[in-house]
Design a protein around this motif. Sequence first.
Motif, PDB file in Angstrom:
ATOM      1  N   MET B  24      86.011   5.231  32.408  1.00 14.86           N
ATOM      2  CA  MET B  24      85.362   6.220  33.276  1.00 14.86           C
ATOM      3  C   MET B  24      85.280   7.603  32.642  1.00 14.86           C
ATOM      4  N   ALA B  25      85.448   7.653  31.337  1.00 17.92           N
ATOM      5  CA  ALA B  25      85.453   8.951  30.649  1.00 17.92           C
ATOM      6  C   ALA B  25      84.094   9.649  30.742  1.00 17.92           C
ATOM      7  N   HIS B  26      83.050   8.872  31.032  1.00 19.84           N
ATOM      8  CA  HIS B  26      81.701   9.451  31.051  1.00 19.84           C
ATOM      9  C   HIS B  26      81.321  10.020  32.423  1.00 19.84           C
ATOM     10  N   SER B  27      82.175   9.833  33.426  1.00 21.81           N
ATOM     11  CA  SER B  27      81.828  10.267  34.781  1.00 21.81           C
ATOM     12  C   SER B  27      81.898  11.782  34.893  1.00 21.81           C
ATOM     13  N   LEU B  28      80.749  12.409  34.970  1.00 22.34           N
ATOM     14  CA  LEU B  28      80.717  13.866  34.899  1.00 22.34           C
ATOM     15  C   LEU B  28      80.236  14.507  36.200  1.00 22.34           C
ATOM     16  N   PRO B  29      81.106  15.259  36.852  1.00 21.11           N
ATOM     17  CA  PRO B  29      80.663  15.985  38.049  1.00 21.11           C
ATOM     18  C   PRO B  29      79.728  17.117  37.626  1.00 21.11           C
ATOM     19  N   PHE B  30      78.820  17.530  38.526  1.00 21.64           N
ATOM     20  CA  PHE B  30      77.967  18.688  38.218  1.00 21.64           C
ATOM     21  C   PHE B  30      78.800  19.949  38.275  1.00 21.64           C
ATOM     22  N   ILE B  31      78.558  20.821  37.308  1.00 24.81           N
ATOM     23  CA  ILE B  31      79.330  22.056  37.250  1.00 24.81           C
ATOM     24  C   ILE B  31      78.706  23.107  38.168  1.00 24.81           C
ATOM     25  N   SER B  32      79.561  23.885  38.786  1.00 26.42           N
ATOM     26  CA  SER B  32      79.096  24.864  39.768  1.00 26.42           C
ATOM     27  C   SER B  32      78.491  26.100  39.106  1.00 26.42           C
ATOM     28  N   LYS B  33      77.809  26.923  39.925  1.00 25.03           N
ATOM     29  CA  LYS B  33      77.090  28.073  39.379  1.00 25.03           C
ATOM     30  C   LYS B  33      77.581  29.380  39.983  1.00 25.03           C
ATOM     31  N   LEU B  34      77.159  30.465  39.383  1.00 22.44           N
ATOM     32  CA  LEU B  34      77.554  31.807  39.816  1.00 22.44           C
ATOM     33  C   LEU B  34      77.343  32.028  41.318  1.00 22.44           C
ATOM     34  N   GLU B  35      76.154  31.627  41.813  1.00 22.96           N
ATOM     35  CA  GLU B  35      75.837  31.930  43.219  1.00 22.96           C
ATOM     36  C   GLU B  35      76.815  31.278  44.191  1.00 22.96           C
ATOM     37  N   PHE B  36      77.395  30.128  43.806  1.00 21.13           N
ATOM     38  CA  PHE B  36      78.364  29.490  44.690  1.00 21.13           C
ATOM     39  C   PHE B  36      79.783  29.990  44.403  1.00 21.13           C
ATOM     40  N   ASN B  37      80.056  30.278  43.120  1.00 26.83           N
ATOM     41  CA  ASN B  37      81.421  30.648  42.737  1.00 26.83           C
ATOM     42  C   ASN B  37      81.816  32.046  43.173  1.00 26.83           C
ATOM     43  N   GLU B  38      80.886  32.957  43.037  1.00 26.72           N
ATOM     44  CA  GLU B  38      81.220  34.361  43.264  1.00 26.72           C
ATOM     45  C   GLU B  38      81.772  34.633  44.665  1.00 26.72           C
ATOM     46  N   TYR B 185      79.415  20.493  44.002  1.00 17.69           N
ATOM     47  CA  TYR B 185      79.370  19.935  45.357  1.00 17.69           C
ATOM     48  C   TYR B 185      80.317  20.690  46.292  1.00 17.69           C
ATOM     49  N   CYS B 186      81.563  20.829  45.883  1.00 19.56           N
ATOM     50  CA  CYS B 186      82.553  21.489  46.738  1.00 19.56           C
ATOM     51  C   CYS B 186      82.224  22.965  46.936  1.00 19.56           C
ATOM     52  N   ASN B 187      81.969  23.653  45.827  1.00 12.87           N
ATOM     53  CA  ASN B 187      81.799  25.093  45.927  1.00 12.87           C
ATOM     54  C   ASN B 187      80.561  25.473  46.728  1.00 12.87           C
ATOM     55  N   GLN B 188      79.507  24.697  46.559  1.00  8.69           N
ATOM     56  CA  GLN B 188      78.283  24.962  47.310  1.00  8.69           C
ATOM     57  C   GLN B 188      78.555  24.822  48.810  1.00  8.69           C
ATOM     58  N   ILE B 189      79.308  23.797  49.167  1.00 10.48           N
ATOM     59  CA  ILE B 189      79.614  23.561  50.576  1.00 10.48           C
ATOM     60  C   ILE B 189      80.504  24.659  51.142  1.00 10.48           C
ATOM     61  N   ILE B 190      81.511  25.068  50.372  1.00 12.10           N
ATOM     62  CA  ILE B 190      82.410  26.113  50.863  1.00 12.10           C
ATOM     63  C   ILE B 190      81.641  27.416  51.056  1.00 12.10           C
ATOM     64  N   GLU B 191      80.760  27.690  50.116  1.00  2.68           N
ATOM     65  CA  GLU B 191      79.957  28.919  50.224  1.00  2.68           C
ATOM     66  C   GLU B 191      79.121  28.875  51.503  1.00  2.68           C
ATOM     67  N   LYS B 192      78.499  27.736  51.775  1.00  2.00           N
ATOM     68  CA  LYS B 192      77.655  27.596  52.964  1.00  2.00           C
ATOM     69  C   LYS B 192      78.473  27.730  54.240  1.00  2.00           C
ATOM     70  N   ALA B 193      79.598  27.030  54.257  1.00  2.00           N
ATOM     71  CA  ALA B 193      80.431  27.066  55.460  1.00  2.00           C
ATOM     72  C   ALA B 193      80.954  28.478  55.709  1.00  2.00           C
ATOM     73  N   GLY B 194      81.248  29.194  54.634  1.00  2.00           N
ATOM     74  CA  GLY B 194      81.763  30.549  54.772  1.00  2.00           C
ATOM     75  C   GLY B 194      80.707  31.512  55.277  1.00  2.00           C
ATOM     76  N   ARG B 195      79.458  31.233  54.957  1.00  2.01           N
ATOM     77  CA  ARG B 195      78.364  32.128  55.335  1.00  2.01           C
ATOM     78  C   ARG B 195      77.772  31.733  56.680  1.00  2.01           C
ATOM     79  N   LEU B 196      77.591  30.428  56.895  1.00  5.31           N
ATOM     80  CA  LEU B 196      76.836  29.990  58.064  1.00  5.31           C
ATOM     81  C   LEU B 196      77.665  29.235  59.105  1.00  5.31           C
ATOM     82  N   GLY B 197      78.910  28.885  58.741  1.00  6.76           N
ATOM     83  CA  GLY B 197      79.750  28.261  59.758  1.00  6.76           C
ATOM     84  C   GLY B 197      79.748  26.755  59.752  1.00  6.76           C
TER      85      GLY B 197
END
Lengths: 250, 514
Positions: B24-38, B185-197
């Motif tokens: 499973m060494a090839h299983s790569l999650p998508f990396i998060s971006k500035l807009e979600f991380n900040e 996936y995680c960071n995008q969701i947390i950002e959304k939940a933090g902004r929109l509930g």
Amino acid sequence: MSALSVFYTILFYLAATIFVVGLAYRIIGYAKTPAPLKIPTTPAPTTKTGVVFRLFTEVALFNSLFKATKWTWVFGWMFHLSLLLAFFRHLRYVLSPDSVFWPFINNWLVLFAGQYGGFLMLIGLAGLFGRRIFVDRVRYISAPSDYLMLILIFTIAATGMLMSFVEHTDIVQLKAFVLGLFTFSPQDLPDDLLLQTHLALVAALMIIFPVSKLLHAPGIFFSPTRNQVDNPREHRHIVEWAAKLEADRK
Amino acid sequence: MADFEVPEITKEYTSVPAVKEGTMAHSLPFISKLEFNEPLGYPGELVDNWKEVVISKLKELSGKYRSLKVFLDSCIKCGACTDKCHYFLGTQDPKNMPVARQDLLRQVYRYYHTFTGRLFAKLGIPGFVGARELTKEVIDEWFVYFHQCSQCRRCSVYCPIGIDTAEISMAAREILDQIGVGHKYCNQIIEKAGRLGNNLGLPKPALADTLEGLEEEIEDDTGVAVKMPLDVKGADILLVTPSADFFAEPHVDGLMGYAKVFHEAGISWTMSSYAAEAGNFGMFIGSYENMRNLSLRIREAAIELGVKRIVFGECGHAWRVAYSFLNTLAGPFDFLDPNYPVPQHICEFTYDMIQKGELKFDKSQNDHMTLTFHDSCNVARASRMGDQPGGQFKIPRAVIQAACNNFVDMPSDTIGEATFCCGGGGGLLTDELMEVRVKGALPRATALKSVTENHGVTHMAAICAICKSQFTKVLPYYGFTMDQIVSVHQLVGDAIVLSDAPKDDEEPDETDAA
Ligand code: HEM
Ligand code: SF4
Ligand code: SF4
């Protein structure tokens, strides 16, 4: 005193210091580190008494290990039981016959169990060693130090048993040496290679204890998944660093 | 169907495969971006001084979390956990054995923060004591394998020292986020939940619209105007439920079930558009701060709406955060009714109502099914229901059995505290991780197959939004159909007798005949 006796005297003071200070440092470190969240592995006890009982089943019976794998449990439990038996048997080299504990350790049961428990220890250790070599999963996670730890304890047990079953050592002189350490009046160690090997390895074990996986012994008592009471709704659990975050709260 | 090999279901639901490195060494999650991380307090991309940051964070976290400190020191490499992880059982990749997963972090900890590790590093043989220098390769491995852990805690049940790999995974993800290597996936969701509930980013009008549609659906179905209130001040109960309940199948049937229970119990309730999310992905990334921020919305909503009680809908990790952490993160809840635990699970609520005889069921409504129940990992091993240990197993089953005649449990070493994760928990419920999700579902699929074949089970009930989404997606790979997964409160909703329902047509017929 012979040079060798001086060496062993110094070695044991050193080993004892590292063992006691090192272990105390670890235990204090664990105790001082906060556990900010309630994370007992559930179903978990809802009272303190329940937690004491849970820890008892873990420490005395290796309950979780029993659920996990019967072979490791058999060998592991055998090994630790015999470790305990050996510990009690060894007390007579340390305690004075005037001590109130003397009758409890100088009796047939303790002496017999301690002596023959040695076989349990060898079997247990051999079994654990076997698993490490033959089970591919356990082999994968083993570092050289993991094998060496087993070999170290095996050798301690083997030299000990050789002395108790084959080549008796000078117990009277040994006891004088040990009591000498306690009373800070060093005595000669019997001139016996088996004994010297046995003791050198025991000193090594004491020295590596606080800096190796042997920390599992204190660790299990501090493991939040095992020592926490399951009552987060009833009692608010909050640690200092987390409480500081609340300064901003409405 | 898949661009990877779907494992075969063998007879033994817990048969242990041989180790096969790197599968499973090839299983790569998508990396998060500035807009979600900040907004979450993390850098937008890999920072230049990542090495120093990792080393110092490791030290910092082991000083803040006793679990981490004790677990990193105490593993005896006994191997008891090696065959307990569904991801190892499904993939054979040895780095998916819990202890090996921990070792990815522990080796670095040893190298930099332990006497033994530093000594042997100086001697040039760190590997002798299982220590390893931190390189970019290590970071890559962390990213791959700490996103193959659903933080299900199954390993913690069997570890003689109680080591919980979930704690290690959370710490590792927190460290990765700190150097800018977060999971999108995680960071995008947390950002959304933090902004929109809520995790889906549904604005209030959309939410109100959806609920209205569901009210109409129930009324068409039953003739009763069961309400789905939103933002109603002064209601007794605030219901906080995973946002998947608003539209996904079979989640939404569960939501309609809760509504019918509240209706029948005659207790006023409301949902909140400000806190329209039970799920709290802050836990998955090991971030106390983010988890706390999201939790505070629930406190604020409860105060704003002036409710007396808080009840959570069906969701596994949400219930862990609610039951185990909410009081810590957002308490004390001394402004709520002290006669009820805060929060309560909807299953506890329904169970209490059943005990009090407030609910009537027509069990025959569910007679076309034979059910089994999937214990969600976070409910089973990280929380409780009711006032007795193990209530989390008893209560949902009691609720199901109050509503259904046919119920059979799966084999005992795959349920209760030994339950196997659905394979999609811990923030892995995203398409790019489909391979590990499908393979991780193997043990559960095998257990389900065994009761299907031996006891004629037709449906599996679940009380977790993630489990439901995951199963509808991955069980088809094993020859099941999507609709074999049902919500517990779907069963309740289908069998509940609404006392103000218009009488059936058949009844006059019967009286005629009599
Ligand atoms: C509170 C006391 C202790 C408890 C509860 C405890 C518990 C355990 C458990 C559950 C295991 C895993 C099973 C196994 O492999 O045997 C283990 C392993 C081990 N323990 Fe202990 N232990 C304790 C004290 C000690 C002490 C004082 C020593 C020192 C000699 C020790 C040495 C070891 C070793 C070397 C292993 C690894 C065995 C292997 O490599 O497979 N333990 N312990
Ligand atoms: S927490 Fe669950 S997924 Fe993670 S290593 Fe343990 S058993 Fe595997
Ligand atoms: S069961 Fe616990 S102590 Fe044993 S190898 Fe796994 S994590 Fe380490």
